[in-house]
Design a protein around this motif. Structure first.
Motif, PDB file in Angstrom:
ATOM      1  N   VAL A 268      95.562  79.008  34.728  1.00 55.80           N
ATOM      2  CA  VAL A 268      95.209  79.720  32.997  1.00 55.80           C
ATOM      3  C   VAL A 268      93.387  78.210  33.395  1.00 55.80           C
ATOM      4  O   VAL A 268      93.010  78.259  34.177  1.00 55.80           O
ATOM      5  N   LYS A 269      92.499  79.861  33.199  1.00 60.22           N
ATOM      6  CA  LYS A 269      91.884  79.299  33.482  1.00 60.22           C
ATOM      7  C   LYS A 269      90.658  80.167  31.632  1.00 60.22           C
ATOM      8  O   LYS A 269      91.069  80.952  31.001  1.00 60.22           O
ATOM      9  N   VAL A 270      89.953  79.043  31.391  1.00 60.45           N
ATOM     10  CA  VAL A 270      90.043  78.884  29.671  1.00 60.45           C
ATOM     11  C   VAL A 270      88.291  79.578  30.080  1.00 60.45           C
ATOM     12  O   VAL A 270      87.249  78.329  30.564  1.00 60.45           O
ATOM     13  N   ILE A 271      87.501  80.366  29.306  1.00 59.01           N
ATOM     14  CA  ILE A 271      85.645  80.678  29.570  1.00 59.01           C
ATOM     15  C   ILE A 271      85.643  80.404  28.467  1.00 59.01           C
ATOM     16  O   ILE A 271      85.804  80.813  27.196  1.00 59.01           O
ATOM     17  N   SER A 272      84.193  79.239  28.048  1.00 57.73           N
ATOM     18  CA  SER A 272      83.101  79.362  27.275  1.00 57.73           C
ATOM     19  C   SER A 272      81.970  79.891  27.297  1.00 57.73           C
ATOM     20  O   SER A 272      81.582  79.416  28.507  1.00 57.73           O
ATOM     21  N   TYR A 273      81.368  80.813  26.261  1.00 57.80           N
ATOM     22  CA  TYR A 273      79.982  80.818  27.134  1.00 57.80           C
ATOM     23  C   TYR A 273      79.691  80.718  25.853  1.00 57.80           C
ATOM     24  O   TYR A 273      79.446  79.648  25.428  1.00 57.80           O
ATOM     25  N   GLY A 274      77.203  80.672  26.371  1.00 58.65           N
ATOM     26  CA  GLY A 274      76.802  80.195  25.151  1.00 58.65           C
ATOM     27  C   GLY A 274      75.964  78.649  25.511  1.00 58.65           C
ATOM     28  O   GLY A 274      75.598  78.083  24.982  1.00 58.65           O
ATOM     29  N   TRP A 275      76.434  77.895  27.361  1.00 61.68           N
ATOM     30  CA  TRP A 275      75.683  77.530  27.438  1.00 61.68           C
ATOM     31  C   TRP A 275      74.411  76.894  28.088  1.00 61.68           C
ATOM     32  O   TRP A 275      73.999  75.581  28.763  1.00 61.68           O
ATOM     33  N   ASP A 276      73.430  77.937  28.385  1.00 66.67           N
ATOM     34  CA  ASP A 276      73.046  78.770  29.074  1.00 66.67           C
ATOM     35  C   ASP A 276      71.459  77.944  27.727  1.00 66.67           C
ATOM     36  O   ASP A 276      70.648  79.068  27.292  1.00 66.67           O
ATOM     37  N   SER A 277      70.765  76.724  27.497  1.00 62.88           N
ATOM     38  CA  SER A 277      70.067  75.782  26.934  1.00 62.88           C
ATOM     39  C   SER A 277      68.704  76.165  26.983  1.00 62.88           C
ATOM     40  O   SER A 277      68.236  75.243  28.167  1.00 62.88           O
ATOM     41  N   HIS A 278      68.058  77.264  27.619  1.00 56.52           N
ATOM     42  CA  HIS A 278      66.648  76.705  27.703  1.00 56.52           C
ATOM     43  C   HIS A 278      65.629  76.745  26.805  1.00 56.52           C
ATOM     44  O   HIS A 278      64.383  76.466  27.311  1.00 56.52           O
ATOM     45  N   GLY A 279      66.345  76.807  25.652  1.00 53.84           N
ATOM     46  CA  GLY A 279      65.205  76.121  24.015  1.00 53.84           C
ATOM     47  C   GLY A 279      65.908  75.465  23.519  1.00 53.84           C
ATOM     48  O   GLY A 279      67.072  75.748  22.802  1.00 53.84           O
ATOM     49  N   ASP A 280      65.414  74.603  22.154  1.00 54.71           N
ATOM     50  CA  ASP A 280      65.974  73.823  21.615  1.00 54.71           C
ATOM     51  C   ASP A 280      67.272  73.222  21.788  1.00 54.71           C
ATOM     52  O   ASP A 280      68.247  72.856  21.455  1.00 54.71           O
ATOM     53  N   HIS A 281      66.867  72.772  23.482  1.00 53.10           N
ATOM     54  CA  HIS A 281      68.016  72.441  24.439  1.00 53.10           C
ATOM     55  C   HIS A 281      69.492  71.130  22.852  1.00 53.10           C
ATOM     56  O   HIS A 281      70.550  71.012  23.121  1.00 53.10           O
ATOM     57  N   PHE A 282      68.118  70.710  22.685  1.00 57.77           N
ATOM     58  CA  PHE A 282      68.505  69.174  22.369  1.00 57.77           C
ATOM     59  C   PHE A 282      69.669  69.307  21.279  1.00 57.77           C
ATOM     60  O   PHE A 282      70.772  68.213  20.900  1.00 57.77           O
TER      61      PHE A 282
END
Lengths: 420, 508
Positions: A268-282
């Motif tokens: 099983v592979k679980v994919i989560s999107y939205g980890w590309d935090s170029h801005g306001d990362h913290f």
């Protein structure tokens, strides 16, 4: 050398797959009990806010590190619940890979970045499904749970072809229209399905259509899904478990993945999107990281309590890490030069952190590992020997993983030679 | 040797018309060492070109008319006819939209801009110039959408200028420079950091005007772009330049005198700077040889299922074209100003386009000796179902449903067109499919109810797949029809089985 012909194995695994689909798994199952759960954090998890924190350094960011259940190993304070299970986890902190773009990195990391042989390698979940085959009667070998659309992910299959594609459940949901419409009889439905299948079989033979083979599989799998609706329906997830894992996409999907593994889905592979935090990362990390922390810790607790960590390999990875340097938008960009992956179970020696990065996290200190090292290691943990087994593509033997790399012995309870 | 050189000289001259392009492409195949031993048969060709040029399968009348026409000229004549149809404009505006916007969003004026281009005699150079300099007096409405959509904020994220810069490099020069934003590319030695930064020097000035109207503004030029590699931190700078070209000399403007027309908050005008970058970018890109090559490769990829340079975003010496001479011939035609329709006419008459369908017989050039299966878009599938079943006028609700099931949503990272359980269940259980099966005056179902035996199988296959059945297929269909308790049910079973078959849902 135990050279296993791709042709021979292909046919065998195909027959095994067919037998499994028909519910006759006992005739074709592979003996291995190994299973694989991949948690793919698309966009790039920050190693600094997870497995390799550098508090108090120029690129460390505002978060602290915290002690874990293993003396001497510290994670970011963004993973407080997972830190309690560090004794079940092995972290590799000296990853150094090639691509810093999503378009190239997503595929290359999941293909294991093999040497260029002029063919596209399959993704890890497809490759593992190819070698291990289905595990339980009527269940697909490989499934994916992801936000958005579901379906068969043919683009992951590379030279193995469409029939090895994983079935993806979009938003974890069973496909709509699962049940036969009331205005058609079972006899008509059977007759038209049978004729469709016959015509596709003739077409596949005449035109060499691999799509036709995959298409026929979708119709067979629709039947499986219909009969196991309970497993694929997030609305039937136990409310207490949802609370433990987190009532958000990644939480529900990891919980659902546990159920699929228990039901006998091999991979099983679980994919989560939205980890590309170029801005306001913290600020972003304060929102994102708990969405990983809670379900991952619940998963490790459950797999351990149920004895499943003996045979389920869990891997948490991305296409790269994130830059130590903080950009002008308070973000971290792409950083393949020095990043981390985490893994647990299936003979991975837990409670350790392998490798290290420099004090500011910019580079790997000492030996670095590429994704090829991880592929050798993960295949070995799954009981598949990368030295004894090869693909065969148009007469060309192709290794399972980059031959310039090797399994990381420090991670494996049983040396890789013991894999078959 | 002399004859080869003469031959090269012949086809390296830009093709002025469709026939010259066809000849140039066919001659180039020999130099590319690709032998296409036989061509697609007439049924295969007729279906393929209908799907490619007008986005639907042919009717039985169209197929029969084509087969009855003189063999020597019927393929070329069919291409001409399809290119002149209104459906061509609509289908190719949609194709160009997918190439350029990659499902980022839609805009009615942009759609109109692309439709006008598809039906015009304008060159790709002009199209590109209008997209990159939408403020020009000659730029039509909607041409700014390529830039304006990319200048929008998504959520709290800042405008993604690196992505805009990357898209300009990818889509017009065949170079994905994203990796070179922070350092020279690690695996493509010819992609340098200065290449990315030189392009960025053009794009960084751009600002969104009004999103709904797809208007763009510009800020004044702020000197050269300074940058340093993340590896050695050595400071460098560049002015606006295309990769590998000399930076442009941009005149310096004194502080306080940057604007020819100052910004005005009341009118929401961003002002007009004395030195504007968009016209300079449009000029530089449209004068660059790589523009035509990149367009040719992308158009070929639509029609062949794979790029001559694959991926089209990585055109560099380490990733050479599989058919370099053929790509040159295709690019030369575009470079000479050949419009879309003429170029397509030349292309579809070439041996390369007319290769027989089948799985690739090898890699590199050999892969192009067979035409692969290309899954249809939701739009093409909906139009093909309507054409094949003959149920009358276009049904917008049905089109929407097909888009929903077979389309590819914005920003969805997966490949479109793969088989899925969802699609299988749509064919099997969706009420919309069931509704299409009813007999209506003049539709396929009604015609089939009047036919028996081989004639029934013939009509069925020609309507749905554009070809007659093989003996095995005919026997299988007739056996299923005969076994059904009612004639209508038997025909419904047969029509459904072909609609849900893989062959109906691909172009090959």
């Amino acid at each position: 050398m135990n050279f296993l012909s791709e042709h021979r194995f292909s046919r065998r695994s195909w027959l095994a797959g067919m037998a499994a689909m028909a519910g006759g798994l006992a005739r074709g199952n592979t003996p291995s009990d190994k299973q694989l759960l991949l948690i793919w954090l698309d966009g790039g998890l920050s190693q600094l806010e997870s497995w390799d924190p550098k508090p108090g350094t120029r690129f460390g960011g505002p978060f602290r590190s915290i002690p874990t259940s293993v003396t001497g190993i510290r994670y970011s304070e963004m993973l407080p619940l997972t830190a309690r299970h560090a004794d079940k986890i092995a972290v590799v902190r000296n990853m150094s890979t090639q691509d810093n773009s999503h378009s190239a990195g997503v595929a290359r990391i999941q293909r294991g970045d093999p040497k260029n042989r002029g063919v596209d390698y399959p993704y890890l979940n497809v490759a593992a499904g190819r070698w291990l085959g289905p595990k339980a009667a009527g269940m697909p070998a490989s499934m994916v749970i992801k936000p958005g659309n579901g379906g068969f992910l043919v683009s992951e299959t590379g030279f193995l072809g469409a029939r090895h594609a994983s079935l993806a459940l979009g938003d974890g949901k069973p496909p709509p229209l699962l049940d036969r419409s009331a205005d058609i009889t079972a006899a008509e439905d059977d007759a038209r399905l049978s004729l469709r299948d016959t015509l596709d079989r003739i077409g596949a033979k005449a035109r060499g259509s691999s799509l036709a083979v995959a298409n026929s599989e979708t119709y067979r799998l629709a039947e499986t899904l219909r009969s196991r609706r309970d497993l694929f329906d997030p609305s039937r997830l136990d409310a207490k478990s949802v609370e433990r894992y987190g009532d958000w996409d990644l939480g529900r999907h990891i919980l659902q993945a546990r159920g699929l593994l228990e039901a006998g889905v091999r991979i099983v592979k679980v994919i989560s999107y939205g980890w590309d935090s170029h801005g306001d990362h913290f600020n972003g990390s304060m929102s994102l990281m708990p969405k990983l922390d809670r379900p991952l810790s619940a998963l490790l607790e459950d797999l351990s309590a149920r004895g499943m960590l003996d045979h389920v390999l869990v891997v948490v990875f991305s296409e790269f890490g994130r830059t130590p340097r903080i950009n002008g938008h308070l973000g971290r960009d792409h950083w393949p030069e020095a990043w981390s992956v985490a893994m647990a179970g299936a003979g991975i020696i837990p409670g350790q952190a392998v490798g290290e990065t420099t004090a500011d996290g910019v580079e790997v200190k000492g030996q670095a590992f590429d994704i090829g090292h991880m592929f050798h290691t993960w295949f070995a943990a799954l009981g598949v020997s990368t030295s004894a087994v090869h693909y065969e593509q148009n007469g060309q033997p192709l290794p399972l993983a980059h031959e310039g790399t090797h399994a990381v012995r420090a991670l494996l309870r049983r040396p890789p030679e013991h894999a078959k | 040797m002399v004859s080869v050189i003469m031959l090269i000289g012949t086809f390296m001259a830009p093709a002025a018309d469709a026939l010259e392009l066809t000849k140039a492409m066919d001659a180039a195949l020999a130099l590319d060492k690709l032998a296409i031993d036989k061509l697609a048969d007439d049924h295969e060709f007729c279906r393929r070109i209908h799907l490619d040029l007008v986005g639907r399968v042919p009717t039985t009348a169209e197929t029969r008319k084509f087969l009855a026409a003189p063999a020597a000229s019927r393929r070329a004549e069919l291409a001409k006819g399809l290119l002149a149809s209104p459906q061509f404009t609509e289908v190719w505006a949609s194709t160009l939209h997918l190439i350029l916007m990659e499902r980022l969003g839609d805009n009615a004026e942009w759609d109109g801009f692309l439709k006008e281009f598809a039906s015009s005699n304008r060159s790709f150079r002009e199209l590109t110039a209008q997209m990159l300099d939408p403020g020009a007096a000659t730029a039509p409405k909607g041409s700014g959408f390529f830039l304006s959509k990319r200048l929008e904020n998504y959520g709290q994220n800042p405008v993604d200028y690196p992505a805009l810069t990357r898209d300009v490099g990818r889509l017009f020069l065949g170079m994905d420079l994203r990796c070179a934003q922070c350092h020279d590319h690690l695996t493509v030695p010819s992609y340098k950091q200065v290449h990315f930064q030189g392009l960025y020097a053009f794009t960084r000035q751009m600002v969104l005007g009004e999103a709904a109207k797809a208007t763009i503004g510009e800020k004044p030029v702020a000197g050269k772009v300074s940058f340093s590699s993340v590896f050695d931190m050595e400071k460098m700078e560049t002015g606006p330049s295309l990769p590998g070209r000399k930076p442009l000399d941009v005149p310096e403007v004194k502080a306080g005198e940057e604007y020819a027309v100052k910004p005005d908050r009341k009118t929401k005008s961003s002002g007009v700077p004395k030195v504007a970058m968009m016209p300079l970018l449009a000029k530089a890109v449209t004068e660059d040889d790589r523009l035509a090559r990149t367009w040719a490769n992308r158009l070929a990829r639509v029609l062949l299922g794979r790029g001559i340079v694959e991926s089209p975003d990585f055109d560099h010496p380490g990733n050479p074209p599989a058919l370099p001479e053929t790509l040159d011939a295709m690019a030369s035609a575009l470079r000479s100003g050949m419009p879309l329709k003429t170029w397509l006419e030349g292309f579809v008459n070439s041996r390369l386009y007319q290769a027989p369908s089948g799985p690739a017989a090898g890699t590199g050039a050999a892969a192009f000796s067979r035409a692969p299966e290309r899954p249809l878009t939701g739009e093409a599938l909906a139009a093909s179902v309507e054409t094949a079943l003959g149920n009358g006028k276009r049904d917008e609700a049905r089109l929407k449903r097909f888009r929903q099931v077979f389309g590819h949503p914005p920003r969805e990272p997966d490949e479109a067109g793969h088989p899925s359980v969802e699609k299988a269940l749509f064919w099997r259980n969706d009420p919309a499919v069931r509704a299409m099966m009813a007999p209506m005056s003049g539709n396929l179902m009604e015609r089939l109810l009047k036919l028996e035996g081989p004639a029934l199988a013939e009509e069925l296959f020609l309507s749905l797949l554009g070809r007659p059945p093989s003996t095995e297929e005919r026997d299988a269909v007739l056996a299923a029809v005969a076994k059904a308790p009612q004639p209508q049910e038997g025909r419904r079973i047969a029509v459904w089985a072909l609609l849900a078959s893989t062959e109906f849902q691909v172009n090959h």
